[in-house]
Design an enzyme around this catalytic site. Structure first.
Site, mmCIF file in Angstrom:
data_model
loop_
_atom_site.group_PDB
_atom_site.id
_atom_site.type_symbol
_atom_site.label_atom_id
_atom_site.label_comp_id
_atom_site.label_asym_id
_atom_site.label_seq_id
_atom_site.Cartn_x
_atom_site.Cartn_y
_atom_site.Cartn_z
ATOM 1 N N ALA A 67 0.865 -1.170 0.000
ATOM 2 C CA ALA A 67 0.000 0.000 0.000
ATOM 3 C C ALA A 67 0.910 1.231 0.000
ATOM 4 O O ALA A 67 2.064 1.154 0.435
ATOM 5 C CB ALA A 67 -0.886 -0.014 1.228
ATOM 6 N N GLY A 112 0.517 -5.071 0.719
ATOM 7 C CA GLY A 112 -0.682 -5.116 -0.126
ATOM 8 C C GLY A 112 -0.424 -5.748 -1.487
ATOM 9 O O GLY A 112 -1.354 -6.257 -2.125
ATOM 10 N N GLU A 115 -0.661 -9.376 -0.871
ATOM 11 C CA GLU A 115 -2.092 -9.647 -0.644
ATOM 12 C C GLU A 115 -2.872 -9.622 -1.962
ATOM 13 O O GLU A 115 -3.772 -10.429 -2.171
ATOM 14 C CB GLU A 115 -2.659 -8.611 0.342
ATOM 15 N N GLU A 135 4.653 -5.419 7.053
ATOM 16 C CA GLU A 135 3.914 -4.387 7.791
ATOM 17 C C GLU A 135 4.426 -4.191 9.215
ATOM 18 O O GLU A 135 4.352 -3.094 9.760
ATOM 19 C CB GLU A 135 2.415 -4.734 7.827
HETATM 20 N N1 COA Z 1 4.684 3.241 -0.618
HETATM 21 C C1 COA Z 1 5.145 4.416 -1.056
HETATM 22 N N2 COA Z 1 6.304 4.566 -1.709
HETATM 23 C C2 COA Z 1 7.045 3.468 -1.912
HETATM 24 C C3 COA Z 1 6.637 2.195 -1.460
HETATM 25 C C4 COA Z 1 5.398 2.107 -0.791
HETATM 26 N N3 COA Z 1 4.905 0.937 -0.354
HETATM 27 N N4 COA Z 1 7.582 1.283 -1.800
HETATM 28 C C5 COA Z 1 8.541 1.962 -2.447
HETATM 29 N N5 COA Z 1 8.229 3.279 -2.521
HETATM 30 C C6 COA Z 1 8.985 4.349 -3.147
HETATM 31 C C7 COA Z 1 10.228 4.727 -2.334
HETATM 32 O O1 COA Z 1 9.880 5.627 -1.289
HETATM 33 C C8 COA Z 1 11.092 5.360 -3.398
HETATM 34 O O2 COA Z 1 10.629 6.662 -3.648
HETATM 35 P P1 COA Z 1 11.694 7.889 -3.869
HETATM 36 O O3 COA Z 1 12.413 7.504 -5.134
HETATM 37 O O4 COA Z 1 10.828 9.085 -3.986
HETATM 38 O O5 COA Z 1 12.592 7.867 -2.674
HETATM 39 C C9 COA Z 1 10.777 4.535 -4.649
HETATM 40 O O6 COA Z 1 9.517 3.906 -4.393
HETATM 41 C C10 COA Z 1 11.806 3.457 -4.940
HETATM 42 O O7 COA Z 1 11.964 2.673 -3.767
HETATM 43 P P2 COA Z 1 13.373 2.459 -3.025
HETATM 44 O O8 COA Z 1 13.087 2.179 -1.601
HETATM 45 O O9 COA Z 1 14.303 3.597 -3.333
HETATM 46 O O10 COA Z 1 13.881 1.151 -3.784
HETATM 47 P P3 COA Z 1 14.868 0.049 -3.195
HETATM 48 O O11 COA Z 1 15.230 -0.795 -4.374
HETATM 49 O O12 COA Z 1 15.964 0.662 -2.411
HETATM 50 O O13 COA Z 1 13.985 -0.806 -2.164
HETATM 51 C C11 COA Z 1 11.971 -1.944 -1.423
HETATM 52 C C12 COA Z 1 12.856 -1.526 -2.637
HETATM 53 C C13 COA Z 1 10.706 -2.573 -2.000
HETATM 54 C C14 COA Z 1 12.723 -2.969 -0.572
HETATM 55 C C15 COA Z 1 11.636 -0.707 -0.577
HETATM 56 O O14 COA Z 1 11.112 0.293 -1.443
HETATM 57 C C16 COA Z 1 10.588 -0.955 0.490
HETATM 58 O O15 COA Z 1 10.901 -1.524 1.526
HETATM 59 N N6 COA Z 1 9.342 -0.488 0.246
HETATM 60 C C17 COA Z 1 8.281 -0.583 1.229
HETATM 61 C C18 COA Z 1 7.726 -1.994 1.300
HETATM 62 C C19 COA Z 1 6.659 -2.063 2.376
HETATM 63 O O16 COA Z 1 6.889 -1.861 3.542
HETATM 64 N N7 COA Z 1 5.417 -2.388 1.917
HETATM 65 C C20 COA Z 1 4.311 -2.581 2.812
HETATM 66 C C21 COA Z 1 3.574 -1.308 2.982
HETATM 67 S S1 COA Z 1 2.197 -1.574 4.078
#
Ligand code: COA
Length: 261
Positions: A67, A112, A115, A135
């Protein structure tokens, strides 16, 4: 089809290709994306031009990375419950769809995103796919059915581990656990595999396919008796033209020509 804000949609030869399209945020799901999904799946069952759905994420890096955390960060108790219920209702529409829905998981399927993939009937992943419910890292739990569907798909032992640690697993491990159906080297190969499965399902009786979805889903519906639903559905099958066609074709040693009637 209603105008879509965050999803690309294209019907090619009866397969509706849906692409979650917010690549700069790794296709994170906004509430407005859930509305798009709801609008689409409210139409799929009755739309005769759609035989199956393939759902994927834009680009090569992510299916859906969860999400949208920018929206989650603003929740209070009242709207958090609503947020969860909207997601659950939306994903239920996918799970109960009478036409096959396949997730092509082309990278991160987190929170999400995992999910969403689990709500689809089948999951085909590219080898770079990563699955997880992180989460707990945000002080949260899954809200779109993840605690339930993950447990159903992989069992309590491993579900509790993934939910409590927030760990990610790769595509091969996800396949070994029964979380996904197939792993292919690339996104293109995964889409081709999903198309192959759909073509096979398309040669079967469509009413029977819808009933299989209902019967299998009734396994985890407390208020329903799955055996009763199966017996009722079995009885409804024999009233269909396709039942007459299928049994006649077998006896006449030819391929059946099902019409969904
Ligand atoms: N919501 C909002 N923005 C998100 C996102 C999310 N769930 N997942 C990734 N992004 C954004 C990042 O903030 C980043 O934005 P920016 O370029 O403006 O900084 C962009 O997407 C790229 O992500 P980044 O974190 O730089 O890539 P990465 O390769 O270093 O890491 C992940 C990839 C997936 C491991 C990492 O983005 C992450 O942990 N995301 C969240 C996952 C999460 O907790 N999901 C459950 C949410 S309830």
């Amino acid at each position: 089809m209603a105008e879509l804000k965050n999803i690309l949609s294209e019907n090619k030869d009866g397969i509706l290709y849906l692409t979650i399209n917010q690549e700069s945020k790794l296709n994170a799901l906004k509430i407005s994306t859930l509305e798009d999904i709801k609008n689409i799946f409210n139409e799929v069952n009755d739309n005769k031009s759609i035989h199956a759905v393939i759902l994927t994420g834009a680009g090569e890096k992510a299916f859906v990375a969860g999400a949208d955390i920018d929206e989650i960060a603003e929740l209070n108790e009242l709207n958090a419950r609503k947020f969860s219920e909207i997601g659950q209702e939306t994903f239920d529409l996918i799970e109960t769809c009478h036409k096959p829905v396949i997730a092509v998981v082309n990278g991160y399927a987190l929170g999400g995103g995992c999910e969403l993939a689990m709500a689809c009937h089948l999951r085909v992943a590219s080898s770079n796919a990563m699955f997880g419910q992180p989460e707990v890292n945000l002080g949260l739990i899954p809200g779109y059915g993840g605690t339930q569907r993950l447990t159903l798909l992989i069992g309590k032992t491993k579900a509790l581990e993934l939910l409590m640690t927030g760990d990610m697993i790769g595509a091969e491990e996800a396949k070994d656990l029964g979380l996904i159906n197939h792993v292919l080297p690339t996104k293109e190969a995964a889409i081709a595999k999903a198309e192959e499965i759909i073509h096979k399902i398309r040669s079967k009786a469509p009413l029977a396919i819808g009933m299989i979805v209902d019967c299998v889903n009734s396994v985890h519906a407390d208020e329903e008796n799955g055996y009763q639903i199966e017996a009722n559905s079995f009885a409804r099958c024999v009233k269909s033209e396709d039942y007459l066609e299928g049994t006649a074709a077998f006896r006449e040693k030819r391929q059946p020509n099902f019409k969904g009637e």
